[in-house]
Motif scaffolding. Structure first.
Motif, mmCIF file in Angstrom:
data_model
loop_
_atom_site.group_PDB
_atom_site.id
_atom_site.type_symbol
_atom_site.label_atom_id
_atom_site.label_comp_id
_atom_site.label_asym_id
_atom_site.label_seq_id
_atom_site.Cartn_x
_atom_site.Cartn_y
_atom_site.Cartn_z
ATOM 1 N N LEU A 198 0.834 -1.196 0.000
ATOM 2 C CA LEU A 198 0.000 0.000 0.000
ATOM 3 C C LEU A 198 0.875 1.254 0.000
ATOM 4 O O LEU A 198 1.998 1.243 0.487
ATOM 5 C CB LEU A 198 -0.887 0.019 1.247
ATOM 6 C CG LEU A 198 -1.892 -1.121 1.375
ATOM 7 C CD1 LEU A 198 -2.449 -1.183 2.797
ATOM 8 C CD2 LEU A 198 -3.012 -0.941 0.357
ATOM 9 N N ASP A 199 0.277 2.334 -0.522
ATOM 10 C CA ASP A 199 0.951 3.624 -0.499
ATOM 11 C C ASP A 199 0.341 4.563 0.539
ATOM 12 O O ASP A 199 1.042 5.433 1.065
ATOM 13 C CB ASP A 199 0.877 4.285 -1.881
ATOM 14 C CG ASP A 199 1.590 3.465 -2.936
ATOM 15 O OD1 ASP A 199 2.805 3.206 -2.759
ATOM 16 O OD2 ASP A 199 0.943 3.062 -3.927
ATOM 17 N N PHE A 200 -0.958 4.405 0.813
ATOM 18 C CA PHE A 200 -1.663 5.272 1.753
ATOM 19 C C PHE A 200 -2.761 4.491 2.466
ATOM 20 O O PHE A 200 -3.290 3.516 1.923
ATOM 21 C CB PHE A 200 -2.357 6.442 1.022
ATOM 22 C CG PHE A 200 -1.431 7.393 0.359
ATOM 23 C CD1 PHE A 200 -0.959 8.507 1.041
ATOM 24 C CD2 PHE A 200 -1.038 7.202 -0.959
ATOM 25 C CE1 PHE A 200 -0.100 9.398 0.417
ATOM 26 C CE2 PHE A 200 -0.176 8.084 -1.584
ATOM 27 C CZ PHE A 200 0.289 9.186 -0.901
ATOM 28 N N ILE A 201 -3.112 4.976 3.636
ATOM 29 C CA ILE A 201 -4.296 4.500 4.354
ATOM 30 C C ILE A 201 -5.215 5.708 4.502
ATOM 31 O O ILE A 201 -4.755 6.798 4.865
ATOM 32 C CB ILE A 201 -3.927 3.956 5.747
ATOM 33 C CG1 ILE A 201 -2.848 2.919 5.629
ATOM 34 C CG2 ILE A 201 -5.176 3.511 6.488
ATOM 35 C CD1 ILE A 201 -3.158 1.526 5.958
ATOM 36 N N THR A 202 -6.493 5.515 4.216
ATOM 37 C CA THR A 202 -7.487 6.562 4.434
ATOM 38 C C THR A 202 -8.461 6.084 5.496
ATOM 39 O O THR A 202 -8.700 4.885 5.650
ATOM 40 C CB THR A 202 -8.286 6.894 3.159
ATOM 41 O OG1 THR A 202 -8.969 5.726 2.714
ATOM 42 C CG2 THR A 202 -7.400 7.413 2.059
ATOM 43 N N GLY A 203 -9.031 7.045 6.209
ATOM 44 C CA GLY A 203 -10.049 6.742 7.201
ATOM 45 C C GLY A 203 -11.192 7.713 7.074
ATOM 46 O O GLY A 203 -10.991 8.896 6.781
ATOM 47 N N ILE A 204 -12.403 7.200 7.266
ATOM 48 C CA ILE A 204 -13.601 8.021 7.175
ATOM 49 C C ILE A 204 -13.883 8.649 8.532
ATOM 50 O O ILE A 204 -13.838 7.973 9.563
ATOM 51 C CB ILE A 204 -14.810 7.170 6.710
ATOM 52 C CG1 ILE A 204 -14.527 6.517 5.355
ATOM 53 C CG2 ILE A 204 -16.069 8.027 6.646
ATOM 54 C CD1 ILE A 204 -15.574 5.503 4.918
ATOM 55 N N GLU A 205 -14.205 9.938 8.509
ATOM 56 C CA GLU A 205 -14.535 10.679 9.738
ATOM 57 C C GLU A 205 -15.671 9.998 10.479
ATOM 58 O O GLU A 205 -16.663 9.623 9.885
ATOM 59 C CB GLU A 205 -14.942 12.106 9.356
ATOM 60 C CG GLU A 205 -15.132 12.986 10.549
ATOM 61 C CD GLU A 205 -15.312 14.459 10.170
ATOM 62 O OE1 GLU A 205 -15.939 15.158 10.966
ATOM 63 O OE2 GLU A 205 -14.832 14.899 9.125
ATOM 64 N N SER A 206 -15.571 9.795 11.736
ATOM 65 C CA SER A 206 -14.438 10.104 12.580
ATOM 66 C C SER A 206 -13.800 8.836 13.132
ATOM 67 O O SER A 206 -12.606 8.816 13.415
ATOM 68 C CB SER A 206 -14.865 11.021 13.736
ATOM 69 O OG SER A 206 -15.781 10.364 14.592
ATOM 70 N N PHE A 251 -2.939 12.236 -2.612
ATOM 71 C CA PHE A 251 -2.141 11.099 -3.070
ATOM 72 C C PHE A 251 -1.127 11.495 -4.149
ATOM 73 O O PHE A 251 -0.549 10.629 -4.803
ATOM 74 C CB PHE A 251 -3.056 9.996 -3.613
ATOM 75 C CG PHE A 251 -4.186 9.632 -2.689
ATOM 76 C CD1 PHE A 251 -3.942 9.110 -1.433
ATOM 77 C CD2 PHE A 251 -5.507 9.830 -3.079
ATOM 78 C CE1 PHE A 251 -4.983 8.790 -0.571
ATOM 79 C CE2 PHE A 251 -6.555 9.501 -2.228
ATOM 80 C CZ PHE A 251 -6.292 8.987 -0.975
ATOM 81 N N SER A 252 -0.922 12.783 -4.338
ATOM 82 C CA SER A 252 -0.109 13.260 -5.468
ATOM 83 C C SER A 252 1.371 12.878 -5.379
ATOM 84 O O SER A 252 2.070 12.905 -6.390
ATOM 85 C CB SER A 252 -0.251 14.773 -5.629
ATOM 86 O OG SER A 252 0.276 15.440 -4.498
ATOM 87 N N SER A 253 1.837 12.497 -4.209
ATOM 88 C CA SER A 253 3.257 12.156 -4.066
ATOM 89 C C SER A 253 3.598 10.777 -4.638
ATOM 90 O O SER A 253 4.779 10.450 -4.784
ATOM 91 C CB SER A 253 3.675 12.215 -2.593
ATOM 92 O OG SER A 253 2.976 11.237 -1.846
ATOM 93 N N VAL A 254 2.583 9.983 -4.984
ATOM 94 C CA VAL A 254 2.815 8.635 -5.516
ATOM 95 C C VAL A 254 1.956 8.433 -6.761
ATOM 96 O O VAL A 254 0.732 8.573 -6.712
ATOM 97 C CB VAL A 254 2.455 7.555 -4.466
ATOM 98 C CG1 VAL A 254 2.648 6.157 -5.048
ATOM 99 C CG2 VAL A 254 3.286 7.723 -3.207
ATOM 100 N N LYS A 255 2.592 8.110 -7.867
ATOM 101 C CA LYS A 255 1.857 7.849 -9.113
ATOM 102 C C LYS A 255 1.094 6.530 -8.981
ATOM 103 O O LYS A 255 1.646 5.539 -8.518
ATOM 104 C CB LYS A 255 2.838 7.784 -10.281
ATOM 105 C CG LYS A 255 2.184 7.603 -11.641
ATOM 106 C CD LYS A 255 3.232 7.648 -12.723
ATOM 107 C CE LYS A 255 2.788 7.272 -14.096
ATOM 108 N NZ LYS A 255 1.533 7.663 -14.573
ATOM 109 N N ASP A 256 -0.169 6.542 -9.357
ATOM 110 C CA ASP A 256 -1.026 5.344 -9.302
ATOM 111 C C ASP A 256 -1.026 4.716 -7.903
ATOM 112 O O ASP A 256 -0.856 3.499 -7.748
ATOM 113 C CB ASP A 256 -0.598 4.309 -10.347
ATOM 114 C CG ASP A 256 -0.651 4.861 -11.768
ATOM 115 O OD1 ASP A 256 -1.597 5.610 -12.083
ATOM 116 O OD2 ASP A 256 0.258 4.547 -12.565
ATOM 117 N N ALA A 257 -1.229 5.543 -6.909
ATOM 118 C CA ALA A 257 -1.173 5.108 -5.514
ATOM 119 C C ALA A 257 -2.207 4.030 -5.207
ATOM 120 O O ALA A 257 -3.343 4.084 -5.681
ATOM 121 C CB ALA A 257 -1.383 6.312 -4.594
ATOM 122 N N LYS A 258 -1.787 3.071 -4.379
ATOM 123 C CA LYS A 258 -2.678 2.024 -3.875
ATOM 124 C C LYS A 258 -3.110 2.412 -2.464
ATOM 125 O O LYS A 258 -2.259 2.633 -1.595
ATOM 126 C CB LYS A 258 -1.981 0.669 -3.887
ATOM 127 C CG LYS A 258 -1.664 0.189 -5.303
ATOM 128 C CD LYS A 258 -1.214 -1.243 -5.341
ATOM 129 C CE LYS A 258 0.173 -1.347 -4.753
ATOM 130 N NZ LYS A 258 0.754 -2.673 -4.885
#
Length: 182
Positions: free
Chosen positions: A58-66, A117-124
């Motif tokens: 993975l490149d990022f983890i997202t979480g839904i508020e809250s 997510f702009s720091s990683v191309k095609d981020a997962k």
């Protein structure tokens, strides 16, 4: 795929308080604060999620508020990944993109920074939240992630409220993993 045994699931479920008739009659509210307040249960859950997702690249983890912030940020820290919050309108300070979704009686909206997510191309990206009910917010979150140049590779929930059928809605857009089903 790493999944919990039935005994492990029973253990975790036993740490979640059920409150009848909250916030209105007929609803059984699943209160995760009791799990969060149990250091052994919380660490057991986070150990499981870390083992499951460490090989996903993975490149990022997202979480839904809250409440998704709690689990998502903890997992991001364990995996040494950036965490990106998905928030309600007008809560993020920079330029955002948004996604509207339907509620039983109206429309709501969520937002993410345009450059999340702009720091990683095609981020997962992994999407995390505490529970999935009707699936509206989760579906909108997956769509929002996919509007960027990223891909939501999986949506992860602690609890799936099976009777509300939200998992079916979201699983049309991405892989879905729910630890507990009630």
């Amino acid at each position: 795929m790493i999944e919990m045994t039935n005994e492990e699931k029973k253990y975790l479920l036993s740490t979640i308080r059920s409150i009848n008739d909250f916030p209105k009659p007929g609803i059984v509210f699943r209160d995760i604060t009791t799990l969060l307040n149990n250091k052994d249960a919380f660490n057991f859950l986070m150990d499981h999620l870390e083992k499951r997702y460490k090989s996903y690249n993975l490149d990022f983890i997202t979480g839904i508020e809250s409440r998704g912030f709690i689990f998502g940020a903890a997992l991001a820290s364990r995996l040494r990944l950036p965490f990106v919050p998905i928030r309600k309108p007008k809560k993020l300070p920079y330029i955002t993109i948004s996604q509207k979704y339907s509620l039983e009686y109206g429309v709501d909206e969520i937002e993410i920074h345009i450059d999340a997510f702009s720091s990683v191309k095609d981020a997962k990206v992994l999407l995390v939240d505490d529970l999935i009910a009707t699936g509206g917010t989760a579906k909108a979150s997956v769509e929002l992630i996919n509007q960027t140049n990223a891909t939501c590779v999986e949506a992860c929930f602690l609890i799936d409220l099976k009777d509300l059928n939200g998992a079916n809605l979201v699983s049309k857009l991405t892989t879905l993993y729910s630890i507990l089903e009630v």
